[in-house]
Design an enzyme around this catalytic site. Sequence first.
Site, mmCIF file in Angstrom:
data_model
loop_
_atom_site.group_PDB
_atom_site.id
_atom_site.type_symbol
_atom_site.label_atom_id
_atom_site.label_comp_id
_atom_site.label_asym_id
_atom_site.label_seq_id
_atom_site.Cartn_x
_atom_site.Cartn_y
_atom_site.Cartn_z
ATOM 1 N N CYS A 83 -33.182 60.283 -37.898
ATOM 2 C CA CYS A 83 -33.919 60.575 -39.130
ATOM 3 C C CYS A 83 -33.636 61.969 -39.674
ATOM 4 O O CYS A 83 -34.027 62.296 -40.801
ATOM 5 C CB CYS A 83 -35.416 60.395 -38.903
ATOM 6 N N CYS A 218 -47.706 53.532 -42.053
ATOM 7 C CA CYS A 218 -46.325 53.555 -41.572
ATOM 8 C C CYS A 218 -45.368 53.883 -42.710
ATOM 9 O O CYS A 218 -45.619 53.530 -43.865
ATOM 10 C CB CYS A 218 -45.941 52.200 -40.977
ATOM 11 N N SER A 219 -44.257 54.526 -42.393
ATOM 12 C CA SER A 219 -43.255 54.834 -43.418
ATOM 13 C C SER A 219 -42.660 53.543 -43.960
ATOM 14 O O SER A 219 -42.522 52.547 -43.255
ATOM 15 C CB SER A 219 -42.157 55.725 -42.843
ATOM 16 N N HIS A 348 -38.827 55.875 -46.809
ATOM 17 C CA HIS A 348 -38.041 56.534 -45.771
ATOM 18 C C HIS A 348 -36.662 55.894 -45.618
ATOM 19 O O HIS A 348 -36.379 55.254 -44.608
ATOM 20 C CB HIS A 348 -38.810 56.487 -44.457
#
Length: 401
Positions: A83, A218-219, A348
């Site tokens: 990430c 949550c992303s 994301h």
Amino acid sequence: MSVDSVWILGIHMTKFAKHKDKDLVDLASEAAQGALADAGVTMDRIGVLASGNLMYAQTGLGQQLQKQIGQTGIPVYNVSNACATGATALRTAIMAIKAGECDFGLAVGVEKLSGAGLLGVSAKPPRAETWTRSGRFGAIEPLDGRIGTDTMPGVFAQIGLEYEHKYGGTDFELFARISEKNHAHSTLNPLAAYQKRLTLEQIMGDVMIAYPNTRPMCSANTDGAAAAVVVSGERLRTLSLEQRRRAIKISASVLTTDPYEEACQILPNVNTLTRNAAQTAYEQAGVAPDDLDLVELHDCFATAELVHYDNLMLCEPGNAVDFFKSGATWRDGRTPVNVSGGLESKGHPIGATGIANIWEVATHLRGEAGQRQIEGATVGLAHVIGLGSACGVHILEKAGV
């Protein structure tokens, strides 16, 4: 010869969304061309290209991107670092400039993740009841199914619950309130994947992914790209007044990994490498956490945001709960966090996230964030973390040349 400073001259991000009609090269090209236009330079000025992508890292995306935006024979680095991929790509361009190899660099991060589902989930082979030594280290056993889980929602759920066990004060509702804040912030960000304010009841009542994280906590898997043009301070001083006025100083650029500690080969530790990165960044920039006007941190899950208040030293150790409850992290608070809506709302797309977080901070420092503008912002921090492990921290400052 190394240079005195490195600056963001131009930066751009696409809308994070489901881009069914665009592939990786399309999105990367859009971001790169946007950053070049924002910088007021053309591709023939760029001396290095760093291209960040995780899921298709083996495809030579940087070279494919060149064919769309200009093949000038410059070195291309294809970067993959979990990430932290986008932040690492930017740091690659920064280091080339600091080494004196060129005056201008271009960093791009891109990913297509819409519809990807739960990353890291795959069929597991049957396991015997009795464990036998195997693997590179001869004593390494995957977590999944034996000690918790190695899927990301479960890992970060455990991290949040560990913080509760160590310091106390958290509960399901508190984590949901962090998500409530980020979804509220997203309503002012036209580039966010989701721009809908959610009530606490909606967040807590949604599908449970890994307690205490429900789906809105949550992303979001999305498609998107972001890019930045960086320039040496010496060359910046030769550019136009308008280019100098909008340039943002990169006061610190730090990348860390996990230091050795007992169990570090098995249990991910998002805390130590983040704290180490933050400490180094503050020292590089000569600023303190209290100097920050805004922070974009890696809220891959609501639980992650809470622990990173502590890891980034936005509060005293163990005081993340009180820090959040004080209202400090809302956009009208003392230290606004994830004014963009964060990964939970903005989305994301892994390779793009590191540069997108920097785009958000830079946009506020330029005074160009529209309705969500943090008035008078002069110093900001961008943070990303990828398990495996990598943590990138950049501190940006509005400073005249």
